[in-house]
Motif scaffolding. Structure first.
Motif, PDB file in Angstrom:
ATOM      1  N   PRO A 183      19.307  34.222  18.380  1.00 53.72           N
ATOM      2  CA  PRO A 183      17.970  34.161  18.969  1.00 53.72           C
ATOM      3  C   PRO A 183      18.030  33.946  20.482  1.00 53.72           C
ATOM      4  N   GLU A 184      17.017  34.463  21.144  1.00 54.41           N
ATOM      5  CA  GLU A 184      16.945  34.319  22.599  1.00 54.41           C
ATOM      6  C   GLU A 184      15.540  33.862  22.973  1.00 54.41           C
ATOM      7  N   PRO A 185      15.276  32.705  23.586  1.00 57.22           N
ATOM      8  CA  PRO A 185      16.244  31.665  23.903  1.00 57.22           C
ATOM      9  C   PRO A 185      16.855  31.018  22.653  1.00 57.22           C
ATOM     10  N   SER A 186      17.968  30.336  22.847  1.00 61.23           N
ATOM     11  CA  SER A 186      18.718  29.792  21.718  1.00 61.23           C
ATOM     12  C   SER A 186      17.918  28.732  20.953  1.00 61.23           C
TER      13      SER A 186
ATOM     14  N   LEU B 126      17.088  13.382  20.376  1.00 62.39           N
ATOM     15  CA  LEU B 126      18.437  13.790  20.777  1.00 62.39           C
ATOM     16  C   LEU B 126      18.669  15.294  20.670  1.00 62.39           C
ATOM     17  N   LEU B 127      18.338  15.849  19.483  1.00 60.13           N
ATOM     18  CA  LEU B 127      18.709  17.237  19.211  1.00 60.13           C
ATOM     19  C   LEU B 127      17.994  18.194  20.159  1.00 60.13           C
ATOM     20  N   THR B 128      16.719  17.939  20.422  1.00 57.82           N
ATOM     21  CA  THR B 128      15.964  18.846  21.288  1.00 57.82           C
ATOM     22  C   THR B 128      15.587  18.160  22.599  1.00 57.82           C
ATOM     23  N   GLY B 129      16.408  17.203  23.017  1.00 60.42           N
ATOM     24  CA  GLY B 129      16.248  16.591  24.328  1.00 60.42           C
ATOM     25  C   GLY B 129      14.857  16.038  24.615  1.00 60.42           C
ATOM     26  N   GLY B 130      14.328  15.185  23.726  1.00 59.47           N
ATOM     27  CA  GLY B 130      13.027  14.551  23.976  1.00 59.47           C
ATOM     28  C   GLY B 130      11.844  15.391  23.539  1.00 59.47           C
ATOM     29  N   GLY B 131      11.991  16.117  22.420  1.00 60.98           N
ATOM     30  CA  GLY B 131      10.846  16.825  21.847  1.00 60.98           C
ATOM     31  C   GLY B 131      10.587  18.183  22.463  1.00 60.98           C
ATOM     32  N   GLY B 132      11.563  18.737  23.140  1.00 65.24           N
ATOM     33  CA  GLY B 132      11.374  20.003  23.806  1.00 65.24           C
ATOM     34  C   GLY B 132      11.501  21.186  22.874  1.00 65.24           C
ATOM     35  N   PRO B 133      11.388  22.393  23.335  1.00 65.35           N
ATOM     36  CA  PRO B 133      10.907  22.713  24.673  1.00 65.35           C
ATOM     37  C   PRO B 133       9.383  22.600  24.769  1.00 65.35           C
TER      38      PRO B 133
ATOM     39  N   ILE C  91      26.916  16.911  16.043  1.00 67.88           N
ATOM     40  CA  ILE C  91      27.591  18.118  15.545  1.00 67.88           C
ATOM     41  C   ILE C  91      26.650  19.318  15.584  1.00 67.88           C
ATOM     42  N   TRP C  92      25.418  19.111  15.134  1.00 66.60           N
ATOM     43  CA  TRP C  92      24.466  20.235  15.114  1.00 66.60           C
ATOM     44  C   TRP C  92      24.167  20.739  16.521  1.00 66.60           C
ATOM     45  N   MET C  93      24.081  19.819  17.481  1.00 62.07           N
ATOM     46  CA  MET C  93      23.858  20.233  18.874  1.00 62.07           C
ATOM     47  C   MET C  93      24.925  21.216  19.303  1.00 62.07           C
ATOM     48  N   TRP C  94      26.169  20.871  18.936  1.00 58.57           N
ATOM     49  CA  TRP C  94      27.300  21.676  19.333  1.00 58.57           C
ATOM     50  C   TRP C  94      27.286  23.020  18.603  1.00 58.57           C
ATOM     51  N   LEU C  95      27.036  22.978  17.262  1.00 61.60           N
ATOM     52  CA  LEU C  95      27.055  24.216  16.481  1.00 61.60           C
ATOM     53  C   LEU C  95      25.926  25.160  16.890  1.00 61.60           C
ATOM     54  N   PHE C  96      24.749  24.598  17.276  1.00 65.47           N
ATOM     55  CA  PHE C  96      23.575  25.426  17.555  1.00 65.47           C
ATOM     56  C   PHE C  96      23.286  25.573  19.048  1.00 65.47           C
ATOM     57  N   SER C  97      24.205  25.138  19.921  1.00 62.19           N
ATOM     58  CA  SER C  97      23.983  25.341  21.349  1.00 62.19           C
ATOM     59  C   SER C  97      24.094  26.842  21.652  1.00 62.19           C
ATOM     60  N   SER C  98      23.692  27.237  22.855  1.00 63.31           N
ATOM     61  CA  SER C  98      23.597  28.691  23.097  1.00 63.31           C
ATOM     62  C   SER C  98      24.958  29.372  22.979  1.00 63.31           C
ATOM     63  N   GLY C  99      26.056  28.668  23.348  1.00 66.73           N
ATOM     64  CA  GLY C  99      27.382  29.268  23.177  1.00 66.73           C
ATOM     65  C   GLY C  99      28.076  28.759  21.930  1.00 66.73           C
ATOM     66  N   GLY C 100      27.307  28.205  20.996  1.00 66.80           N
ATOM     67  CA  GLY C 100      27.896  27.555  19.825  1.00 66.80           C
ATOM     68  C   GLY C 100      28.340  28.530  18.753  1.00 66.80           C
ATOM     69  N   LEU C 101      28.996  27.975  17.755  1.00 66.52           N
ATOM     70  CA  LEU C 101      29.593  28.781  16.691  1.00 66.52           C
ATOM     71  C   LEU C 101      28.546  29.649  15.986  1.00 66.52           C
ATOM     72  N   VAL C 102      27.353  29.088  15.724  1.00 68.54           N
ATOM     73  CA  VAL C 102      26.340  29.830  14.974  1.00 68.54           C
ATOM     74  C   VAL C 102      25.958  31.100  15.731  1.00 68.54           C
ATOM     75  N   ASN C 103      25.721  30.981  17.028  1.00 64.32           N
ATOM     76  CA  ASN C 103      25.356  32.167  17.808  1.00 64.32           C
ATOM     77  C   ASN C 103      26.515  33.141  17.940  1.00 64.32           C
ATOM     78  N   LYS C 104      27.736  32.617  18.016  1.00 61.69           N
ATOM     79  CA  LYS C 104      28.907  33.502  18.092  1.00 61.69           C
ATOM     80  C   LYS C 104      29.027  34.324  16.814  1.00 61.69           C
ATOM     81  N   VAL C 105      28.769  33.667  15.658  1.00 58.81           N
ATOM     82  CA  VAL C 105      28.844  34.384  14.387  1.00 58.81           C
ATOM     83  C   VAL C 105      27.712  35.407  14.289  1.00 58.81           C
ATOM     84  N   LEU C 106      26.526  35.021  14.757  1.00 58.31           N
ATOM     85  CA  LEU C 106      25.376  35.931  14.671  1.00 58.31           C
ATOM     86  C   LEU C 106      25.516  37.104  15.636  1.00 58.31           C
ATOM     87  N   GLY C 107      26.207  36.900  16.745  1.00 60.67           N
ATOM     88  CA  GLY C 107      26.406  37.974  17.718  1.00 60.67           C
ATOM     89  C   GLY C 107      25.084  38.504  18.252  1.00 60.67           C
ATOM     90  N   GLN C 108      24.814  39.795  17.992  1.00 57.54           N
ATOM     91  CA  GLN C 108      23.583  40.436  18.482  1.00 57.54           C
ATOM     92  C   GLN C 108      22.329  39.781  17.922  1.00 57.54           C
TER      93      GLN C 108
END
Lengths: 304, 281
Positions: free
Chosen positions: A159-162, A248-255, A139-156
């Motif tokens: 964070p970049e990169p997500s 899982l969340l950061t794909g093997g300890g990334g970035p 769920i967190w992956m989905w909410l915090f992905s670059s096009g996820g709900l959290v970034n949509k709510v934050l708008g401008q």
């Protein structure tokens, strides 16, 4: 079967006490056998392995594992990835421990009163704790992905990169995730501790006209200090155990290793790359790290 | 006057608690909602969805990629095996420590407390070497269950409950010639049903949610518990698929459902129980 003689004095014939010993030991022997096989032996094996050149061999092959002293430890300590992983745990603790202690104590004291919907609140806070990490991470992956709900709510402000691919934010986000996931357990722990804070203290503070914040800082916080020690130690152990989230969340300890944990490195070095001796050395160092943090924490909280 | 003061004091309290509850429940809400949308929406305006657009398609999608029934059965066997071992060995050892006198009892009790301090990270590599490499138990239920077969917390909980029972109960049964095993099974255990239920419930969430160990020992998809199967789906597919989240959220719902359902059904047993039992993490 052994039956004590009426009157309270126990007959102590050798045969009888031997039989009793045997029966009692019989009851605990399955447990003890498992302790030997899945705890004691692997514990010793781990320490032994970390001092030897251990490698995977065919199951029945007879091979020598030469003693190498501290070589595995030297390899671990000079490995920049390992240093980064221990540093990441420090970042984790810096974010996770204050969040965990602060939020769980505030929510527990808010819950520690006659309130409507009290059991609803307890259930809500406990729910993430009893749910599988893998499901929650999904769920967190989905909410915090670059096009996820959290970034949509934050708008401008997004964070970049997500979040999950941001070197500065990945580890703090994991620390927040774990705080959120475990908070219910710590709230229950503080709720139990709050029962031991004398009510008279609050009553006399009330007659003195103390504010809610004042009472919280001067009565509640010192009153639950032993529980706080426990919370910090458990949070430290949880941090040292971190695996599922960086995997899982950061794909093997990334970035770039920014959220790698020591246990993730143990998996990669030991099992993926076939160096179980190095992984065992990381494990020993990790346990020493937890012990050191726990001792420092005890010293700090027991100072006055 | 006192009650008026306490009502006004209750309002900020309630607001804090409500805000917290929203933060805790929202991910669950969005998990269920997202799993039922053909393409889970991240638009804030879709937080309240159009009920006509809901579908079970994601559940069939995840079932095509992960054999859901098989994975649930594996999780069930793993969890059931761990619960069985925990209860059997826990009752025996807890009863002996509470009610039987034997040489070395103190040492055994010391072991129970000590084992709880041994961190799993240290044991992970040697256990992997032993179970997978030496005993060849990779991809077997025995290999998944073995490290979880004993649970020192359960021994401790059972011992505490058995100590609270009056001694006379046991003494008179012994005088009547009952064996210790019969006393334990017919007298002590029925009196400890609440402890038994609590232990079973708390033991359930451990193996059901466990990821690291079954992930290490199962490579065969047919042997993987649901947590491992879903994690593999997440790490293999998430990056490539155009819209993987519907299936992930559906899988997460299936994984979360049994623990959540048990929790809601037996809430008081989860909450008002021996808190030390969760400490090992």
């Amino acid at each position: 079967m052994s039956s004590p003689a009426p009157g309270g004095t126990r007959p102590r014939s050798i045969g009888r006490s031997f039989g009793r010993n045997l029966l009692g030991l019989g009851f605990v022997s399955p447990y003890l056998a498992f302790v030997a096989v899945v705890f004691a032996y692997p514990f010793g094996f781990a320490v032994w392995m970390s001092f030897h050149d251990y490698f995977f061999a065919a199951p029945n092959a007879i091979v020598e594992y030469p003693f190498v002293g501290l070589e595995n430890y030297a390899a671990v300590l000079s490995d920049p990835d390992v240093r980064q992983a221990f540093g990441n745990i420090a970042v984790f603790l810096v974010f996770n421990v204050p969040l965990t202690v602060g939020l769980s104590l505030v929510l527990a004291s808010a819950l520690n009163a006659k309130l409507p919907m009290r059991s609803f609140f307890r259930a809500a806070y406990y729910l993430p704790y009893i749910t599988a990490s893998v499901a929650m991470v999904g769920i967190w992956m989905w909410l915090f992905s670059s096009g996820g709900l959290v970034n949509k709510v934050l708008g401008q402000l997004a964070p970049e990169p997500s979040w999950l691919v941001n070197e500065t934010l990945a580890m703090p986000l994991i620390a927040v995730f774990v705080a959120w996931k475990q908070l219910g357990f710590f709230i229950m722990l503080y709720l139990a501790a709050l029962q031991n804070v004398p009510k008279e203290l609050y009553e006399s503070a009330d007659t003195d006209g103390a504010s809610t914040v004042r009472k919280f800082l001067s009565i509640t916080v010192p009153g639950v200090r032993p529980a706080t020690t426990l919370v910090v130690i458990v949070a430290t152990i949880t941090g040292a155990n971190l695996f599922t989230e960086p995997y899982l969340l950061t794909g093997g300890g990334g970035p770039d290793g920014a959220s790698a944990s020591p246990v993730l490195l143990m998996y990669q070095r030991g099992i993926e790359q076939g160096n179980p001796d190095v992984a065992a050395a990381i494990g020993v160092l990790l346990v020493l790290f937890v012990l050191a943090v726990s001792l420092i924490n005890r010293k700090l909280t027991e100072r006055d | 006057m006192r009650s008026a003061a306490s009502t006004t004091r209750r309002i900020p309290r309630l607001l804090v608690l409500l805000a917290g509850a929203c933060a805790f429940l929202f991910p669950f809400y969005s998990m269920v909602l997202g799993s039922l949308q053909a393409e889970p929406s991240s638009e804030p305006s879709d937080v309240l969805p159009d009920p006509s657009g809901l579908t079970l398609g994601n559940y069939t999608a995840i079932n095509d990629r992960v054999p859901l029934l098989r994975a649930v059965a594996n999780s069930g066997i793993f969890t059931g095996g761990v619960i069985l071992c925990t209860v059997v060995f826990g009752l025996l050892a807890g009863y002996a420590l509470a009610q039987m006198h034997f040489r070395g009892r103190g040492a055994v009790f010391g072991t129970v407390l000590l084992v709880q301090l041994v961190p799993f990270q240290l044991l992970m590599i040697p256990l992997y070497v032993m179970i997978v490499r030496s005993y060849g138990l990779a991809d077997t239920y025995l290999g998944i269950i073995l490290p979880f077969a004993i649970n020192s917390t359960a021994v401790f909980v059972f011992r505490q409950f058995f100590m609270q029972l009056p001694r006379e109960l046991f003494e008179s049964a012994r005088i009547d010639g009952a064996s210790e095993l019969a006393i334990m099974l017919r007298i002590a255990t029925p009196l400890c049903k609440p402890a038994l239920l609590t232990t079973v419930l708390l033991t359930f969430i451990g193996p059901w949610n466990e990821f690291l160990w079954p992930f290490l020992v199962t490579k065969d998809a047919d042997m993987q518990p649901l947590a491992v199967a879903l994690a593999n789906y997440i790490s293999n597919v998430a990056g490539r698929a155009a819209n993987p989240y519907g299936a992930i959220l559906a899988g997460a719902c299936v994984l979360a459902a049994p623990a959540v359902a048990l929790f809601l059904a037996f809430q008081r047993r989860f909450v008002s129980t021996d808190l030390g039992s969760g400490i090992k993490g």
